[in-house]
Design an enzyme around this catalytic site. Structure first.
Site, PDB file in Angstrom:
ATOM      1  N   HIS A 232       3.580  -2.525   3.086  1.00  0.00           N
ATOM      2  CA  HIS A 232       3.603  -1.163   2.545  1.00  0.00           C
ATOM      3  C   HIS A 232       4.888  -0.939   1.758  1.00  0.00           C
ATOM      4  O   HIS A 232       5.958  -1.339   2.208  1.00  0.00           O
ATOM      5  CB  HIS A 232       3.512  -0.130   3.678  1.00  0.00           C
ATOM      6  CG  HIS A 232       2.203  -0.182   4.406  1.00  0.00           C
ATOM      7  ND1 HIS A 232       1.922  -1.129   5.355  1.00  0.00           N
ATOM      8  CD2 HIS A 232       1.086   0.578   4.271  1.00  0.00           C
ATOM      9  CE1 HIS A 232       0.686  -0.941   5.796  1.00  0.00           C
ATOM     10  NE2 HIS A 232       0.147   0.082   5.158  1.00  0.00           N
TER      11      HIS A 232
ATOM     12  N   ASP B 230       0.812  -1.222   0.000  1.00  0.00           N
ATOM     13  CA  ASP B 230       0.000   0.000   0.000  1.00  0.00           C
ATOM     14  C   ASP B 230       0.844   1.270   0.000  1.00  0.00           C
ATOM     15  O   ASP B 230       1.994   1.273   0.450  1.00  0.00           O
ATOM     16  CB  ASP B 230      -0.870   0.038   1.271  1.00  0.00           C
ATOM     17  CG  ASP B 230      -2.069  -0.886   1.177  1.00  0.00           C
ATOM     18  OD1 ASP B 230      -2.104  -1.722   0.267  1.00  0.00           O
ATOM     19  OD2 ASP B 230      -2.956  -0.768   2.045  1.00  0.00           O
TER      20      ASP B 230
HETATM   21 ZN   LIG Z   1      -2.736   3.359   3.051  1.00  0.00          ZN
END
Ligand SMILES: [Zn+2]
Length: 236
Positions: free
Chosen positions: A197, A52
């Site tokens: 992430h 992400d």
């Molecule tokens: Zn996010």
């Protein structure tokens, strides 16, 4: 009396600590109702790695290198604003055979937004990716995993599946490569969607962890697929 007090205090500390451990167990298998996917029911040992918030000027590249070295494809839920700034990286993600997902244009929480506002956020990010790589995003991950009926409706209208996760590496908290690796290896089962992430402010150990955990997961017989491929494997 003092001894009793310290005994009670020690008990309380222990309770707090164990509560902390429980709440940090990165594993939830809820919300897979055909509209919102946090995991996908299948017995084929297929799993999806997801990243992400990117693209990030250096971390995305590091992660792409590890995925390439291991011959593994993943899904990148990019933020439209970042995609606009780093179109070369968007192309590189797409050229690597990875899926590009939608993480809204500027990472706002969608839960309290109107359907129109949500559509605008989704379409903004969609346009950034389309302009950069000529691809249309088809899976939406709402920032922080927070969604509402309006999010589901807007996503459906625009032809998106809403995707959460079932294993949370909590890599954004600058955890060590070992903690990230353990969070995955101790919890992963067939159909899991793993949250990582590629954009973290400050130190990131995600790429390092991936170089440990991907070979081990392969050894255990897991196959890595994109989120859309995983959803298409849903055993009803
Ligand atoms: Zn996010």
């Amino acid at each position: 009396m003092r001894r009793l007090l310290s005994f009670i205090l020690a008990g309380l500390i222990l309770l707090t600590l164990s509560a902390g451990v429980c709440s940090s167990v990165p594993f939830t298998r809820t919300d897979s109702d055909g509209e919102v996917f946090s995991w996908v029911n299948n017995d084929k040992k297929m799993i999806a790695l997801t990243f992400d918030d990117g693209p990030h000027p250096s971390y995305t590249e590091e992660i792409l290198d590890v995925l390439r070295e291991n011959g593994v494809r993943a899904t990148f839920f990019v933020i439209g604003e970042n995609a606009e700034k780093r179109t070369e990286l968007i192309k590189e993600i797409a050229d690597g055979g990875h899926e590009i997902g939608n993480h809204t244009f500027d990472h706002v929480t969608l839960r309290n937004k109107t359907e129109d506002e949500i559509e605008e956020e989704i379409l903004g990010a969609e346009k950034s990716v389309l302009d950069a790589a000529g691809l249309r995003t088809r899976v939406l991950r709402p920032p922080e995993g927070k969604y509402s009926e309006n999010v589901v409706k807007a996503a459906e209208k625009l032809g998106y599946s809403v995707v959460l996760w079932s294993v949370d590496t909590r890599d954004w908290a600058h955890r060590s490569a070992e903690s990230i690796t353990r969070a995955v290896l101790d919890n992963v089962t067939s159909g899991d969607i793993i949250l990582c992430h590629d954009f973290i402010s400050g130190e990131s150990h995600t790429a390092e962890a991936l170089s440990e955990l991907i070979p081990e997961l392969k050894r255990r017989g897991f196959a890595f697929v994109t989120v859309s491929e995983l959803i298409s494997q849903w055993d009803k």
